[in-house]
Design a protein around this motif. Structure first.
Motif, PDB file in Angstrom:
ATOM      1  N   ASN A   1       1.234  -1.305   0.031  1.00 35.69           N
ATOM      2  CA  ASN A   1       0.087  -0.072   0.001  1.00 35.69           C
ATOM      3  C   ASN A   1       1.113   1.575   0.127  1.00 35.69           C
ATOM      4  O   ASN A   1       0.284   2.480   0.384  1.00 35.69           O
ATOM      5  N   TYR A   2       2.064   1.215   0.080  1.00 36.55           N
ATOM      6  CA  TYR A   2       2.981   2.371   0.325  1.00 36.55           C
ATOM      7  C   TYR A   2       4.267   2.240  -0.951  1.00 36.55           C
ATOM      8  O   TYR A   2       5.066   1.609  -1.093  1.00 36.55           O
ATOM      9  N   ARG A   3       3.629   3.625  -1.900  1.00 39.33           N
ATOM     10  CA  ARG A   3       4.194   3.583  -3.308  1.00 39.33           C
ATOM     11  C   ARG A   3       5.218   4.541  -3.436  1.00 39.33           C
ATOM     12  O   ARG A   3       4.460   4.909  -2.729  1.00 39.33           O
ATOM     13  N   ASN A   4       6.289   4.688  -4.446  1.00 39.30           N
ATOM     14  CA  ASN A   4       7.318   5.179  -4.820  1.00 39.30           C
ATOM     15  C   ASN A   4       6.791   6.529  -5.616  1.00 39.30           C
ATOM     16  O   ASN A   4       6.494   5.837  -7.439  1.00 39.30           O
ATOM     17  N   HIS A   5       5.567   7.209  -5.685  1.00 44.98           N
ATOM     18  CA  HIS A   5       5.210   7.951  -6.637  1.00 44.98           C
ATOM     19  C   HIS A   5       5.793   9.043  -7.713  1.00 44.98           C
ATOM     20  O   HIS A   5       5.185   9.891  -8.726  1.00 44.98           O
ATOM     21  N   ARG A   6       7.503   9.492  -6.866  1.00 46.81           N
ATOM     22  CA  ARG A   6       7.846  10.547  -7.702  1.00 46.81           C
ATOM     23  C   ARG A   6       8.665   9.868  -9.327  1.00 46.81           C
ATOM     24  O   ARG A   6       8.136   9.542  -9.767  1.00 46.81           O
TER      25      ARG A   6
ATOM     26  N   GLY B   1       6.156  11.459   2.250  1.00 51.05           N
ATOM     27  CA  GLY B   1       5.194  10.144   2.624  1.00 51.05           C
ATOM     28  C   GLY B   1       5.781   9.492   3.723  1.00 51.05           C
ATOM     29  O   GLY B   1       5.678  10.412   4.603  1.00 51.05           O
ATOM     30  N   PRO B   2       5.713   8.296   3.401  1.00 49.26           N
ATOM     31  CA  PRO B   2       4.851   7.016   5.012  1.00 49.26           C
ATOM     32  C   PRO B   2       6.491   7.660   5.748  1.00 49.26           C
ATOM     33  O   PRO B   2       5.955   7.214   7.474  1.00 49.26           O
ATOM     34  N   ASP B   3       7.319   8.147   5.469  1.00 46.99           N
ATOM     35  CA  ASP B   3       8.201   8.590   6.002  1.00 46.99           C
ATOM     36  C   ASP B   3       8.682  10.058   7.107  1.00 46.99           C
ATOM     37  O   ASP B   3       9.081  10.005   7.456  1.00 46.99           O
ATOM     38  N   SER B   4       7.784  10.527   6.451  1.00 44.29           N
ATOM     39  CA  SER B   4       7.626  11.884   6.747  1.00 44.29           C
ATOM     40  C   SER B   4       7.162  12.030   8.225  1.00 44.29           C
ATOM     41  O   SER B   4       6.225  11.443   8.365  1.00 44.29           O
TER      42      SER B   4
ATOM     43  N   ARG C   1      -4.477   8.686  -1.231  1.00 44.58           N
ATOM     44  CA  ARG C   1      -2.742   8.187  -1.329  1.00 44.58           C
ATOM     45  C   ARG C   1      -2.054   9.268  -1.476  1.00 44.58           C
ATOM     46  O   ARG C   1      -0.848   8.565  -0.496  1.00 44.58           O
ATOM     47  N   SER C   2      -2.213  10.157  -2.258  1.00 47.31           N
ATOM     48  CA  SER C   2      -0.625  10.971  -2.120  1.00 47.31           C
ATOM     49  C   SER C   2      -0.791  11.979  -0.775  1.00 47.31           C
ATOM     50  O   SER C   2       0.694  11.721  -0.585  1.00 47.31           O
TER      51      SER C   2
ATOM     52  N   PHE D   1       4.802   8.126  -2.209  1.00 44.13           N
ATOM     53  CA  PHE D   1       5.746   9.012  -1.586  1.00 44.13           C
ATOM     54  C   PHE D   1       5.674  10.081  -2.957  1.00 44.13           C
ATOM     55  O   PHE D   1       5.793   9.739  -3.819  1.00 44.13           O
ATOM     56  N   GLU D   2       5.827  11.430  -2.416  1.00 45.11           N
ATOM     57  CA  GLU D   2       5.687  11.986  -3.430  1.00 45.11           C
ATOM     58  C   GLU D   2       6.192  14.156  -3.624  1.00 45.11           C
ATOM     59  O   GLU D   2       7.303  13.303  -2.659  1.00 45.11           O
TER      60      GLU D   2
END
Length: 473
Positions: free
Chosen positions: A211-216, A302-305, A412-413, A418-419
């Motif tokens: 569920n956690y994607r890198n969208h950059r 992102g989820p790391d923020s 999602r974003s 990750f955006e």
């Protein structure tokens, strides 16, 4: 056997509901998940574990404080920051840039050159030219790196540049670029491209990372040229291979000190994906030079923020607007905080214009998006619906500040992906983007409140059903 299943059912459901209550980020989303868990035996709890667990509470990517300071220019390059940080006279620019600095560690820098790329031919033409002129390294990061003519073009260019001694590193999202595996991945690795998937879909981590994607979408050339925006590497941007026709989008080419900030986003993700050392040497982060007149700031989330920086950026821009707000987005499902900010802005006399596509690549998302428009129209928000599909993610306020990037107006974003956005504090560049926005509005259909309010009950029902699931999108 039945008793065992019943006990297991209640145990799993109780665990899932307990987790929703303890770690849920928003009440509406939590209620939707509780409903899903109760209505769909076993499947509801599995869906929650896959897509609902708020992993911001359980960060799976951490940097030591010393690494983060070094990476994000907090202390070790104070001299560069003092030299290039923008000195705003506009209060709204001061407030917005301060918010972004505090949530991302990335400052607004002056002395940049910005080029707006409005379609696939412009964007990839500029990207290929920059790659052709690369002397030292090329760093590439995309959500979708899809098989086709564009991918073949990248391959041929990469092969040529590697023979010239240029180092090429590439990371890609393993879900968005699912087809980039096996022979395709080996094809690029065989010519020397250092290629790594972000959060690979493997047994053992699938349930944790799906569920956690890198969208950059980022390209850095020699540390002096950067590209970011909404384009993926897909032929749908250059020819009508999709049922939606040729996709439209927006990208920016950046030169100047801001490339340093954008590159640090790539460096962090490359470190995370490859497990290699941080690329913090001067050859990767050369001392920047002023090459233009625009102030630009990178927003990364992102989820790391620690904070949902993209959502906060959008809410701040809406709240800071004094005269007008222009938004173009294909997935406008932002949640109650952003929706209320827009309603308040409109009722305060601020002109609010929203541009969306009539059809999208997600039926559920499109119906959910349209479910908000009756309320919008009732308070005076202008909604323009375009026939062609645009993937652009743009917000402009007061003809003064514009944001272009990968961040959609959806949960999602805001919470899962990750955006990266580029905020441009430049009236000239903003006008260029706004002129294109207005041109698209002239060719779009402006919704009428009375006509839209009287749409069929079946349409309203489908929208309402889709809206119910919007917190889960």
């Amino acid at each position: 056997m039945n008793k065992v299943l019943i006990i297991l059912y209640f145990a799993i459901n109780l665990w899932a509901i307990y987790s929703v209550i303890m770690y849920g980020s928003r009440a509406t989303k939590s209620l939707s998940w509780v409903f899903t868990i109760m209505v769909f035996p076993f499947a509801g709890a599995l869906l929650y574990y896959l897509f609902g667990v708020n992993r911001r509470k359980f960060k799976f990517f951490r940097l030591k404080r010393s690494q983060k300071e070094n990476l994000y220019n907090v202390e070790v390059e104070q001299e560069l920051r003092d030299r290039f940080e923008s000195k705003f006279t506009s209060e709204k620019s001061k407030k917005l840039s301060k918010l972004i600095l505090n949530t991302t560690y990335l400052y607004a820098s002056e002395g940049n050159n910005v080029k707006i790329l409005n379609n696939g031919d412009e964007a990839f033409g500029a990207i290929f030219k920059a790659i052709e002129n690369a002397k030292k390294f090329i760093h590439v990061q995309y959500y979708i790196f899809e098989n086709g003519d564009l991918q073949d073009r990248f391959y041929e260019l990469f092969k040529t540049k590697i023979k010239e001694g240029v180092v090429i590193r590439m990371i890609y999202d393993s879900f968005g670029s699912f087809s980039f595996s096996g022979k395709l991945k080996k094809r690029f690795r065989s010519i020397g491209v250092k290629t790594y998937p972000v959060m690979p879909l493997r047994f053992g981590n699938l349930l944790f990372t799906l569920n956690y994607r890198n969208h950059r979408k980022i390209i850095i050339v020699d540390g002096t040229i950067g590209f970011t925006g909404g384009f993926n590497i897909s032929d749908k941007y250059i020819k009508p291979i999709s049922t939606l026709g040729v996709w439209k989008d927006l990208h920016v080419k950046l030169e100047g000190p801001v490339v340093n900030s954008l590159h640090r986003v790539f460096i962090k993700d490359y470190h995370f994906s490859s497990k290699k050392r941080m690329l913090l040497e001067p050859k990767y982060l050369p001392k920047p030079k002023k090459v233009g007149y625009s102030s630009v700031q990178i927003v990364t989330s992102g989820p790391d923020s620690n904070q949902p920086a993209i959502m906060q950026q959008y809410i701040a821009m809406i709240s800071l607007a004094e005269n007008n707000i222009f938004i173009a987005n294909p997935y406008f499902i932002p949640g109650s905080a952003v929706l209320q900010a827009l309603v308040i802005a409109a009722q305060s006399g601020i002109e609010v214009n929203l541009l969306v596509p009539k059809r999208g690549d997600s039926v559920l998302a499109t119906y959910s998006m349209f479910s908000n428009f009756e309320e919008f129209l009732s308070v005076g928000i202008n909604v323009f619906v375009r026939d062609c599909f645009s993937h652009s993610k743009v917000i402009i306020i007061d003809n003064e500040i514009a944001s272009v990037g990968s961040g959609n107006f959806d949960q999602r974003s805001f919470e899962h992906n990750f955006e990266t956005n580029a905020v441009i504090y430049d009236k000239t560049i903003t006008k260029e983007i706004l002129d294109e926005f207005n041109k698209e509005c002239d060719n779009a259909v402006k919704l009428n409140y009375d006509a839209f309010k009287n749409r069929s009950k079946s349409q309203k029902f489908i929208e309402g059903l889709a809206k119910f699931f919007s917190p889960l999108l």
